[in-house]
Structure formats: structure tokens, C-alpha cells
Design an enzyme around this catalytic site. Sequence first.
Site, PDB file in Angstrom:
ATOM      1  N   HIS B  57     -16.476  -3.345 -27.498  1.00 35.53           N
ATOM      2  CA  HIS B  57     -17.595  -3.043 -28.397  1.00 35.53           C
ATOM      3  C   HIS B  57     -18.193  -4.307 -29.003  1.00 35.53           C
ATOM      4  CE1 HIS B  57     -16.014   0.927 -27.967  1.00 35.53           C
ATOM      5  NE2 HIS B  57     -14.927   0.670 -28.678  1.00 35.53           N
ATOM      6  N   HIS B 220     -17.332   4.916 -25.770  1.00 31.52           N
ATOM      7  CA  HIS B 220     -16.197   4.727 -24.870  1.00 31.52           C
ATOM      8  C   HIS B 220     -16.476   5.285 -23.483  1.00 31.52           C
ATOM      9  CE1 HIS B 220     -14.461   4.618 -28.940  1.00 31.52           C
ATOM     10  NE2 HIS B 220     -13.787   3.630 -28.422  1.00 31.52           N
TER      11      HIS B 220
END
Lengths: 226, 332
Positions: B57, B220
Site C-alpha cells: 500500500h 487487497h
Amino acid sequence: MTTTTTSTDTLPDDFGHAFIRGVHEHLGGAADPLGDLDRRAGDGDFGTNVRTALKHAAENIETDKPSTYRQWGTTMYMGWLAVGGTSGPLFGMFFRDLAKAADDDGEPTLAQFAEALAAGQATIQKYGEAKVGDKTMVDALDPAVTALHTAVEAGTPPGEALATAEKAAVEAAQATAETTARRGRASYVGDVAKGVIDPGAAAMALVIGAARAAVDGAEVDAAWIG
Amino acid sequence: MRRSIVNDPEDLIPEALEGLMLSHPLMLDLHEEHRFITRRKPATDKVGLVSGGGSGHEPLHAGFVGTGMLDVAVAGAVFASPTALQVLEATKAADAGRGVVQIVKNYTGDVLNFRIAGEISGDDAVRTEMVLVDDDLATDTGGEDGPGRRGTAATVIVEKLCGAAAEAGASLEDVAAIGRRAASRARTMSLALSAGTHPGDTEPQFTLEDDEVELGVGIHGERGRERVPFRDADGLTELLLEPLRAELDLHRGDEVLAIVNGLGGTYPLELNLVARSLHHHLADAGVAIQRSLVGSYVTSLDMHGISITLMPLDDEQARLWDAPVRTPALTW
């Protein structure tokens, strides 16, 4: 003259050492079959998690050179907390409660160990949000906690009391083969896990077996795991 | 087929953390064993701020370590929580004696390991408060059961506001309250034109037809809430904005903080188009964007997609947002 021990007596000298060494021996020895169970009824990483936790725990023993029950327990709980997934943190917090059974020095009494086992169950259920019958490690732990509590109340000697708890845990672990998972690893695969023993419950039964063996010195049977 | 710029994928995270630390030698330090980034010069006499979670991320979270924001960021493997032991050590490293606020995105593994680390750090007399970020509107099922909304780009707002408050000397409880208030008011919607690919893998996490858009994606590579027809930048912006406006109940005269965020494979020109469109849409509705951030701050590997985060902004929050910050990914 013969001496008898009861639940108010402390467990044998070096119980912590023998118990944690036993966990290494019996859990480590069953890592392969536990991993196989998890491949059939979970995400397949439990064998690796067991090995990783015990590797870290062994390193902690090297570094920390534990001498008391509490220190031995700490090497094991910190080993599990170094493992990912859900079983790592849950077994870690379970062993943390077990380690707190005794003060900084000395061994716990059977009653203290029984209380710590119950605290460990409460912690696992708090963090894992699993109930009895959800096909998790709780299924083996719950009847063992009950059996040990009953034995303590009855003043049963430690070896016999822990043997009762172990028997209850093994039978309950075996019975998880017939249940459908609602929490934990096997909940993702549903009925595919039917007929397969939950590896977390099996591991928990071995842990209680290791505690019993640390008192009476007899073998821990792991053949039923596969 | 996709390719990645990696050595051994097993070494990706430690090598990336090392690269980040080496690139900011005056700002950052790396704890190799437990894989967390700290400030080079640890702060004293302030509430500590720790965050972290799975990798993939970036620049979240390690890119936000520095003055005015985080003290420590701890990294798990790609999309996997750091272990409880890592979080424990990171939490203790963040403590300067006045307690630690843990900023946690709402994912089961992260929440479990941060809670455990919080409980155990109490053994060392470290006080902790957890701020849960759960801004993803796509996972709002309204029920009490289930894991709740996921945490996404609002994490940047929470880390910035808490960081400013901590730097100004606020107490543990006050910093946590500021974070919780921001988290409760911010909402995010995301979409993707293509999924990200795990480093070393050759195929993306899911595939879309040329005329499809995945609406309501997470960070995700999870599948989104629905697939909708592809459209132009203004149309895509509207897709995200409409549910946010309804949820936040925005009215004429309201003021907001907006984040137009790229999900990893989106280029700045595209983000500027979305920002332009967002400004025009909200201006038409009489809603003013008082502060905004446009860039790729909370990503999902190389996902080609965008998210829009909106939070009604009050004066205190604006002051905290404007306070100086000096981190690899955010500086003013």
C-alpha cells in the site's frame, strides 16, 4: 512411608522446563500430520506455523536461558507471537496465560495451573471469537478445563488430574472430525472439512498431554492425529 | 503476462524498507529484525503514534513516518498483517513515556495483532489507545455482525491529524479522540480498471473485460461490490461521488477535506482529471473542498484505479491538517 500430592501442592520441581520441552517434542513431532490436517481442512499453513513458532521459541531459550516456570512459558508464548495467521497470536496469548500461573519464581500449584488454563481459554475466545463446537482449538480446551477444574475440586493428585484433562481433550479433538466449522481455518472450506480433525484442537490436546507427561513422565500418544 | 521489478520475492519487504531508509538518511531509521521504520531522531515528551499493516500500500505507512505524523510504522508481508511480536516491538519503540496511539486499518489480522500488542505492552507500563480506521463505504453492510467497513485512504487523514495533535502536546486520550472523530466522519469509495499483480506473479488478482469497471474495490485485490459499464473520467468520478454524498449527507454550504487517491497504477494526469471533476461536481452542489490531497498515497500494488475520500472538515481539523509535516510522502 509414601507421600501423596494434591491439587494444593506445587507441581514437581522443574515442571515448567519439562512441560515446555515436552511441547517442543510432541508438537514439533506432530508438525507434519498437523500440517496435513490443515491442508485438508484449512488454509494449509498450520504445520509451517508450528515449526516457525517452535523455532522462535527455541531461539528464545538460547537467548534468555530460562530457569523458572514463568520464564520457560515466556519463551513459548513469545515464540508463537512471532508467527502470522490467526493461530500464532491465539496460541501465543494462550501460553502467555499459562506462563502467568506461577509467580516469578517457583512452580505453580495444580489449582493455579487449572486457573491459568481456564484464563487461556477465555483469552482465546475473546480474541478468536470462537464458541465451543465451532471446530477450533477451543473444542479440545473447553472439556480439558472443565475436567481439570473438577479434579482440583475433588483433590485429585496432579498426574491423575492432568491425565483426565488430557483424555477429555483428545476425545473432543477427535470429535471435531464430525463438526462443521463456523470460525477459524476450516470455516472457509465448509463441508470439505467434514471427517477431518481440526489441527488446532489436536495441537491443544498435545499441549495438555505435554503438561501431564511433565508430571508423570509417561509417553504422549500422538498416533491418533495421523 | 505481468512482470515486476523484484529480486527474490521473499526479500521484497526488507529490501524495500532498506531502500526507503537509505533514501532518507536524515529522517528515517530501520529496525531490521522486526521490520519497522522509526524517526531517525525519536521524539521526546509527546504521545507516540504507531501504525502499520500489510505491505503493498506504499507510501502507506512507512512513508508517513516523520515530524508531524507517525513515530513508527511496522510492515507485514504483502497484504498480510505484521505479527503480534512485530507490532509489540513497534509499539514499545513509539513510546516516549506519554503513551501510544495505534492507528489500525480495520482488517481482522491487523486488529487482532494490534490489540494483542496493546495488551502485552501494558506489561511494560506502556499505555495504548487504538484508533480503528473503517472508511470504506463499499463494505458498509449496516449490520452489527461481520467485520465491518474496511480501512482505506482515510488512514492518511487520521495519521495526519493525530500526528499534528501529538506534536502539539495533546494527551493520549485527546489524540485518540481526534483520530476516532476523523475516522467516524470520513468515507471512501474506490473503483478499478484493472487489478494489481503480486510481485513475482505473472497474472493480476482478477481480470476485467475492456468495457467493465470494478466498483467498490478494496486495497487487497478483493473483488468489488459490482461491475458497471466503463465510462469517461467525469462519469467515473460521479460513480464514486454519488454514494459518498448520500452517506455523508452533504448540503449546500458544507466544507470538506477531499483525497483523490491513485491505487498504484494510475498516473497523475488521470488523478488531476478526477480532482477537476470532483471540484466541479461539489461546487455545483454548493459544497466547498477546503483542503485536498491528490496523488497515490494508499495503493494496492499496481492496481489501475482511484479512490475518493471525503470528510466534513471543521476549524480544529483544518488547523491540524495545516500544521507542518515532514515525512517522505507528505511534507509542508
